[in-house]
Design an enzyme around this catalytic site. Structure first.
Site, PDB file in Angstrom:
ATOM      1  N   ARG A  16       0.061  -2.639   5.856  1.00 51.22           N
ATOM      2  CA  ARG A  16       0.021  -2.967   4.348  1.00 51.22           C
ATOM      3  C   ARG A  16      -0.351  -1.605   3.706  1.00 51.22           C
ATOM      4  O   ARG A  16      -0.894  -0.756   4.101  1.00 51.22           O
ATOM      5  CB  ARG A  16      -1.401  -3.959   4.245  1.00 51.22           C
ATOM      6  CG  ARG A  16      -1.090  -5.181   4.892  1.00 51.22           C
ATOM      7  CD  ARG A  16      -2.374  -6.068   4.766  1.00 51.22           C
ATOM      8  NE  ARG A  16      -2.585  -6.960   5.702  1.00 51.22           N
ATOM      9  CZ  ARG A  16      -3.680  -7.676   5.773  1.00 51.22           C
ATOM     10  NH1 ARG A  16      -4.641  -7.915   4.826  1.00 51.22           N
ATOM     11  NH2 ARG A  16      -3.862  -8.751   6.687  1.00 51.22           N
ATOM     12  N   GLY A  17      -0.044  -1.836   2.280  1.00 50.36           N
ATOM     13  CA  GLY A  17      -0.328  -0.793   1.483  1.00 50.36           C
ATOM     14  C   GLY A  17       0.810   0.052   1.255  1.00 50.36           C
ATOM     15  O   GLY A  17       1.483   0.545   2.260  1.00 50.36           O
ATOM     16  N   ALA A  18       1.354   0.332   0.153  1.00 50.33           N
ATOM     17  CA  ALA A  18       2.481   1.185  -0.289  1.00 50.33           C
ATOM     18  C   ALA A  18       2.741   2.600   0.335  1.00 50.33           C
ATOM     19  O   ALA A  18       3.663   2.710   0.910  1.00 50.33           O
ATOM     20  CB  ALA A  18       2.687   1.269  -1.902  1.00 50.33           C
ATOM     21  N   GLY A  19       1.673   3.252   0.386  1.00 46.44           N
ATOM     22  CA  GLY A  19       1.666   4.587   1.062  1.00 46.44           C
ATOM     23  C   GLY A  19       1.952   4.473   2.499  1.00 46.44           C
ATOM     24  O   GLY A  19       2.546   5.089   2.984  1.00 46.44           O
ATOM     25  N   CYS A 125      -7.687  -5.034  -4.359  1.00 48.77           N
ATOM     26  CA  CYS A 125      -6.908  -4.744  -3.185  1.00 48.77           C
ATOM     27  C   CYS A 125      -7.425  -3.993  -2.279  1.00 48.77           C
ATOM     28  O   CYS A 125      -8.398  -3.373  -2.238  1.00 48.77           O
ATOM     29  CB  CYS A 125      -5.391  -4.411  -3.569  1.00 48.77           C
ATOM     30  SG  CYS A 125      -4.081  -4.799  -2.497  1.00 48.77           S
ATOM     31  N   ASP A 194       2.014  -0.166  -6.617  1.00 45.83           N
ATOM     32  CA  ASP A 194       3.048  -0.427  -5.673  1.00 45.83           C
ATOM     33  C   ASP A 194       4.633   0.223  -6.174  1.00 45.83           C
ATOM     34  O   ASP A 194       5.423   0.940  -5.638  1.00 45.83           O
ATOM     35  CB  ASP A 194       3.300  -1.764  -5.231  1.00 45.83           C
ATOM     36  CG  ASP A 194       2.339  -2.216  -4.129  1.00 45.83           C
ATOM     37  OD1 ASP A 194       2.786  -2.206  -2.954  1.00 45.83           O
ATOM     38  OD2 ASP A 194       1.378  -2.598  -4.687  1.00 45.83           O
ATOM     39  N   LYS A 230       5.724   6.630  -6.075  1.00 43.09           N
ATOM     40  CA  LYS A 230       5.757   5.603  -6.502  1.00 43.09           C
ATOM     41  C   LYS A 230       6.249   5.016  -7.982  1.00 43.09           C
ATOM     42  O   LYS A 230       6.413   3.896  -8.147  1.00 43.09           O
ATOM     43  CB  LYS A 230       4.349   4.894  -6.507  1.00 43.09           C
ATOM     44  CG  LYS A 230       3.580   4.866  -4.914  1.00 43.09           C
ATOM     45  CD  LYS A 230       2.096   4.311  -4.755  1.00 43.09           C
ATOM     46  CE  LYS A 230       1.732   4.344  -3.564  1.00 43.09           C
ATOM     47  NZ  LYS A 230       0.204   3.984  -3.379  1.00 43.09           N
TER      48      LYS A 230
END
Length: 318
Positions: A16-19, A125, A194, A230
Site C-alpha cells: 500500500r501507499g503510492a511510493g 491514511c 496518490d 505523483k
C-alpha cells in the site's frame, strides 16, 4: 518477489501507499528483466511490455505507478540488443528506487520545517511522506502531538499509529467521522497524495477532501506531502484520473449484503481535494502552493507544451 506475486500484492493492497507501490513495480520490472532468458530483442521487448501492462492494470488511480513504469521502460527503443535493453531496465529501476527514497528524506526535512514546537497535527491514511515529516519534526526535538484517523475500510490508520508509537510520538487514534470534532484544536493537517493534477487538485485516500474542507473552515493549515513523480502531466490536457472503486465486500460482508437486495455498497478508494483547500504541497524540490503544480510538471518531469502538441497531433492522426 516475482512479477505475478508483486502484481497480486499491489492489487490486493498487501503493498500500500503510492511510493511503496511505485518502488515495488520498479523492482519487479528489474527482476523480470534479469530473469528473462530470451536473446531475441523483439521478444524481450514484448515480454517487458506485457509485464508493464500487468503492473499498470493493478491500481488505476495512483499516478506514481505508471510514472514509475515509464521511468523504468524509457529508452528501451534506443537500443537493439537484449543485453543493452536489460541493462537499461536494471539501471533505470535502481535509479528510480534510489531517487524515490531520497525524495522522502528531502520531503521529511522541508515538511518538518512547517511544523512548530508544540504543534498538534492531524494526519490521514498511512502516507510515507507525510509520516516522514512528522518523524523528522520529532527528531529535531520538537514537542508534537498527533491525531491519526482510522481510515476505513482498510484501517491503514493502525499502521500509522504503530509507526508513530515506535517513534514515541504522543498520538490520539480517532474514527474518520470525528475529524470535525477535533479540527479546531489542530495547528495543521498533513496528508500524502496518490496524484496531483496540473491545477493543484490532489487525489488521495478517501476522506482527505472532507478533512481539507474542515481544515479550511477552521483556518487550519492543510499540507500535502508528495514526491514529484505523483504529479500527473496529462491532466494539463484535461485528462481525468479515474477514481478506483473496490468491492463492496470490503465494507459490508457478502453474507450481510446478500440479505439486502435493495442496498448497493459504494467503496471509492480515493477522493479529489480542490486546490483552494490546500495551503502547501511539500515536494523533494521545494515547498510550493498548489497553483505552482505546472512548474513541477514542466521543470522537473520534463513535460513542455510542444510535447502535448505532439501527443495531440498523433491523437488526431489516429
Amino acid at each position: 518477489m516475482s512479477l505475478p506475486i508483486t502484481a497480486d500484492a499491489i492489487r490486493s493492497m498487501k503493498i500500500r501507499g503510492a511510493g511503496r507501490i511505485a518502488r515495488a513495480a520498479a523492482a519487479a520490472l528489474r527482476d523480470h528483466a534479469m530473469a528473462l532468458r530470451s536473446q531475441d530483442y523483439d521478444n524481450f521487448l514484448i515480454e517487458m511490455n506485457r509485464a508493464a501492462d500487468l503492473l499498470n492494470a493493478t491500481r488505476p488511480t495512483a499516478v506514481s505507478l505508471p510514472n514509475a513504469i515509464h521511468a523504468v521502460m524509457r529508452d528501451l527503443k534506443s537500443v537493439t540488443g537484449v543485453e543493452d535493453a536489460r541493462s537499461i531496465v536494471i539501471t533505470n529501476a535502481e535509479a528510480f528506487i534510489e531517487s524515490s527514497e531520497m525524495a522522502v528524506r528531502r520531503i521529511a526535512v522541508m515538511g518538518a520545517n512547517q511544523i512548530g514546537d508544540g504543534d498538534c497535527i492531524l494526519t490521514h491514511c498511512n502516507s510515507e511522506a507525510a509520516l516522514a515529516c512528522i518523524i523528522e519534526a520529532k527528531r529535531q526535538g520538537k514537542e508534537i502531538e498527533v491525531f491519526a484517523t482510522e481510515v476505513r475500510p482498510w484501517n491503514q490508520g493502525r499502521l500509522t499509529i504503530d509507526v508513530l508509537n515506535s517513534h514515541e510520538i504522543p498520538t490520539h487514534y480517532i474514527v474518520d467521522s470525528a475529524v470535525r470534532a477535533f479540527i479546531n484544536d489542530m495547528d495543521l493537517a498533513i496528508a500524502g497524495a496518490d496524484a496531483v493534477y496540473a491545477n493543484g487538485d490532489v487525489i488521495n485516500k478517501i476522506g482527505t477532501s472532507q478533512i481539507a474542507l474542515s481544515a479550511h473552515e477552521a483556518r487550519t493549515k492543510m499540507i500535502i506531502a508528495a514526491e514529484t513523480y505523483k504529479f500527473a502531466p496529462r491532466t494539463m490536457m484535461g485528462e481525468e484520473i479515474r477514481i478506483e472503486e473496490r468491492p463492496g465486500s470490503e465494507v459490508l460482508p457478502d453474507e450481510i449484503a446478500d440479505k439486502l437486495p435493495y442496498v448497493r455498497v459504494r467503496n471509492p478508494v480515493f477522493d479529489l481535494t480542490p486546490a483552494e483547500y490546500i495551503d502547501l504541497i511539500v515536494t523533494e524540490v521545494g515547498v510550493i502552493p498548489p497553483q505552482a503544480a505546472p512548474s513541477i510538471i514542466r521543470d522537473h518531469l520534463g513535460w513542455n507544451i510542444s510535447m502535448f502538441e505532439e501527443i495531440f497531433r498523433i491523437g488526431r492522426a489516429d
